[in-house]
Design an enzyme around this catalytic site. Structure first.
Site, short mmCIF file in Angstrom:
data_model
loop_
_atom_site.label_atom_id
_atom_site.label_comp_id
_atom_site.label_asym_id
_atom_site.label_seq_id
_atom_site.Cartn_x
_atom_site.Cartn_y
_atom_site.Cartn_z
N HIS A 198 -1.16 0.29 -10.30
CA HIS A 198 -1.85 -0.43 -9.11
C HIS A 198 -2.46 -1.72 -10.05
O HIS A 198 -3.73 -2.03 -10.15
CB HIS A 198 -2.71 0.15 -8.51
N ARG B 8 0.94 -1.08 0.03
CA ARG B 8 -0.06 0.04 -0.08
C ARG B 8 0.87 1.08 -0.01
O ARG B 8 1.89 1.34 0.66
CB ARG B 8 -0.85 -0.09 1.25
N GLU C 81 -4.48 7.28 -5.60
CA GLU C 81 -4.63 6.90 -6.91
C GLU C 81 -5.84 7.08 -7.70
O GLU C 81 -6.80 7.24 -7.36
CB GLU C 81 -4.60 5.12 -6.71
#
Length: 316
Positions: A281, A230, A259
């Site tokens: 991601h 993370r 994000e």
């Protein structure tokens, strides 16, 4: 039951969601804004989410909601305490992305230690075809064999990365809060001795910001550092500065505190460097991993209907 998928676009437009219709009326939305989430929870009994945030304020009007299925392992975007208090079951999925995340972790390490983008660009640009030398040997790259790979967070993914790292001839060190393997050591030792460091720890109060300026200064070997956990488990500004200052030799990252990360993010200025590998991601999201995750969600719903407690994080 009324089953709603709130953010299909973040899970995959290529998946077949029809298996969820076996549990009731299925509604699928590509995306959902915060206001839309609140409205769409009206009458929803089973919510399937990935990145959607379900705070206490949002959940307070979800009178019909019985079950939240998160298309992920982490569930920090759900107010689980509120769900526990109000009898809303919450299920996550564990282990579905182990192979996928481990594969990207290794790919990042190989790319960074071998400078693959630099070397492939030399041929793709036509530069190599116009040279007299048959070789390009700059920047100098190194083998993984014989190096020490430090793994922070030694669950399913961390242990899979360790298995692959050993196959390359690496010595493995690992750090976790409850040591359970001979390779486990304290964090400072891992930081000082590792040539490659990869982060796989879940985000919680203990891991939030665990790698900052102080820890980066402990890294004696100027390692390649990779985060597929993370964004908030490290200080992104400190990491960017450590790279610029030469305290680390390479940076790989698939996760960010915001994000997508904005132009003012510390990584935006370093994103084009040859010693940086940033991905959007996607480590968790091979097609096979997402298929496994959807199947697990179906099993979670099935178990819930039968009164079973499968993958229930609200009971912890």
């Amino acid at each position: 039951m009324n089953v709603t998928v709130f953010d299909k676009a973040s899970i995959g437009m290529d998946l077949d969601y029809s298996p969820l219709s076996a549990y009731g009326k299925l509604t699928v939305y590509e995306t959902s804004t915060p206001d839309e989430v609140k409205a769409r929870l009206d009458g929803c009994e089973v919510a399937v989410i990935n990145k959607v945030k379900l705070s206490a304020e949002v959940l307070s009007s979800a009178d019909a909601l019985k079950l939240i299925c998160i298309f992920a392992t982490g569930y920090d975007n759900i107010d689980v305490a509120y769900c526990r208090e109000h009898g809303i079951a919450v299920c996550n999925v564990v282990g579905y992305s182990t192979e996928s995340v481990a594969q990207l972790t290794i790919a990042m390490a190989l790319s960074l230690c071998s400078y693959l983008p630099t070397y492939t660009a030399a041929t793709a640009s036509g530069w190599y075809s116009h040279q007299s030398s048959p070789n390009l040997l700059v920047p100098v790259y190194h083998e993984l064999c014989g190096k020490t790979w430090g793994i922070i967070g030694y669950g399913n993914i961390g242990k899979k990365v360790a298995q692959i790292a050993r196959a390359f001839g690496c010595r493995v060190l690992a750090y976790k809060r409850c040591p359970d393997s001979p390779e486990c050591t304290d964090l400072e030792t891992l930081l000082r001795k590792s040539d490659v460091i990869s982060l796989h720890t879940p985000l919680n109060e203990q891991s939030r910001g665990m790698i900052g300026s102080e820890q980066l200064c402990m890294m004696d070997k100027k390692p390649i550092v990779i985060n597929v956990a993370r964004g908030a488990v490290w200080d992104e500004a400190a990491v960017a500065q450590a790279l610029i200052a030469g305290k680390i030799s390479g940076l790989g990252c698939d996760v960010f505190s915001t994000e997508p990360f904005p132009t003012e993010h510390p990584f935006f200025e370093i994103k084009d460097r040859p010693d940086v590998c940033l991905t959007p991601h996607m480590a968790w999201a091979s097609f096979e991993a997402r298929e496994r995750c959807l199947d697990e969600i179906c099993q979670n719903i099935d178990a819930f209907q039968k009164g079973e407690q499968r993958n229930r994080v609200d009971l912890k």
